[in-house]
Write a protein that holds these residues in place. Sequence first.
Motif, PDB file in Angstrom:
ATOM      1  N   ILE A 154      -8.500  -2.955  -6.136  1.00  0.00           N
ATOM      2  CA  ILE A 154      -7.184  -2.369  -6.353  1.00  0.00           C
ATOM      3  C   ILE A 154      -6.451  -2.404  -5.019  1.00  0.00           C
ATOM      4  O   ILE A 154      -6.963  -1.904  -4.012  1.00  0.00           O
ATOM      5  N   LEU A 155      -5.253  -3.000  -4.998  1.00  0.00           N
ATOM      6  CA  LEU A 155      -4.478  -3.136  -3.771  1.00  0.00           C
ATOM      7  C   LEU A 155      -3.156  -2.384  -3.890  1.00  0.00           C
ATOM      8  O   LEU A 155      -2.571  -2.315  -4.979  1.00  0.00           O
ATOM      9  N   ASP A 156      -2.683  -1.828  -2.762  1.00  0.00           N
ATOM     10  CA  ASP A 156      -1.371  -1.206  -2.766  1.00  0.00           C
ATOM     11  C   ASP A 156      -0.300  -2.252  -2.465  1.00  0.00           C
ATOM     12  O   ASP A 156      -0.593  -3.454  -2.392  1.00  0.00           O
ATOM     13  N   ALA A 157       0.929  -1.818  -2.255  1.00  0.00           N
ATOM     14  CA  ALA A 157       2.035  -2.761  -2.078  1.00  0.00           C
ATOM     15  C   ALA A 157       1.882  -3.611  -0.831  1.00  0.00           C
ATOM     16  O   ALA A 157       2.380  -4.737  -0.779  1.00  0.00           O
ATOM     17  N   SER A 158       1.181  -3.100   0.182  1.00  0.00           N
ATOM     18  CA  SER A 158       0.993  -3.852   1.425  1.00  0.00           C
ATOM     19  C   SER A 158      -0.196  -4.796   1.363  1.00  0.00           C
ATOM     20  O   SER A 158      -0.458  -5.529   2.320  1.00  0.00           O
ATOM     21  N   GLY A 159      -0.953  -4.781   0.251  1.00  0.00           N
ATOM     22  CA  GLY A 159      -2.151  -5.602   0.139  1.00  0.00           C
ATOM     23  C   GLY A 159      -3.396  -4.912   0.643  1.00  0.00           C
ATOM     24  O   GLY A 159      -4.480  -5.496   0.647  1.00  0.00           O
ATOM     25  N   PHE A 160      -3.299  -3.629   1.040  1.00  0.00           N
ATOM     26  CA  PHE A 160      -4.454  -2.882   1.527  1.00  0.00           C
ATOM     27  C   PHE A 160      -5.309  -2.434   0.340  1.00  0.00           C
ATOM     28  O   PHE A 160      -4.795  -1.957  -0.666  1.00  0.00           O
ATOM     29  N   GLU A 161      -6.622  -2.587   0.490  1.00  0.00           N
ATOM     30  CA  GLU A 161      -7.534  -2.217  -0.594  1.00  0.00           C
ATOM     31  C   GLU A 161      -7.664  -0.696  -0.667  1.00  0.00           C
ATOM     32  O   GLU A 161      -8.084  -0.044   0.294  1.00  0.00           O
TER      33      GLU A 161
END
Length: 347
Positions: A154-161
């Motif tokens: 699952i990633l947030d908008a910045s691509g961070f897991e």
Amino acid sequence: MKAINRLWLALAVGGILLGALLLLAAGQGVALAAPVSHAPQVISAGKAAQAGAIVYVVRRGDTLSAIGRRFSVSVATLMRVNHISNPNRIYIGQRLLIPTAGPTPTPTPGPTTVPGEPVEEITIIQPSMGMMITSPVTVMGVGRGFEQNLGVRILDASGFEIGSGNAMISGELGQRGPYTGVITFTMPANAQPGRIQVFAASPRDGAFEHLNSVSVQLPGSGLDATLEQLKTALEKADAEALRQLLGRPFLFGLYRSEALLSEDPVQVMDLLASYGLNNPTVFVDFSVDARPLLQDSGGVPPGVEHVAYSTGWGEDGTWSAFLYLGAQQGQMRWTGIVLVAPEAKDF
């Protein structure tokens, strides 16, 4: 008749000029552009394996730079391998070769398909595109993976897991089948788009062999807003605002001592007042990540999603405090405080 003669003369001159240009280009070594075909490039799993690469199917919202970051491949390499002249012109459904660090195992033969029709090794049925998700989220679809196992991120908008786990495939070993995974993740503070990735990893080196993803919406936990409200209410000793923020039950304790759980906001407010709530020195420090400070004392209770650090407590303002925040009935609440005497401070 004169008009016709003039037309033939113009055509003849044009032909002579075109021939001269062709001869000049050949003499100078200039490569003349060949007709451009706009037919999409068909990339098979076999071609990918031979090239030491995996196949990635472009989804809505993808950019070449984002795909490159995801797989640690430069945009220039992706353009060269996939014969892309304009990095801003990729399209949904386009199949891209993604170079890998090492050799890719020969893919397991799949079911019979129509010749030339691409088949995705992994499909995502749930959540659907653009769906709002909360934690935990159930991810379902059809796919194939080593030992009937797929990875999920699952990633947030910045691509961070912000969460990861596994999904198990039902069916015959080595064949595509339905999969289900329940993944817990940390909800970001603010509402934003996110992405769910489902992938099959190589047993040889852990590299992605196949990957699919779907964009989703993350509603946000409201943590940032609650922290700001709590900071203002504590530093102004605003009792009414604090009552609105109190969770039930509320944990009140002293550092390395037993804690009290209370459902009564009046009792909680009296306890806070007795430990210096009205001091003008009370300050909430957002710059301190307080969770690591509690590791040696047993960590934080279940349900606590954030710990803020506060100073200026006690009669003389020398005490400090850990402020617990957690979600209750879908809203972020102040769920506890642990006060630290100066002589008990060991962090």
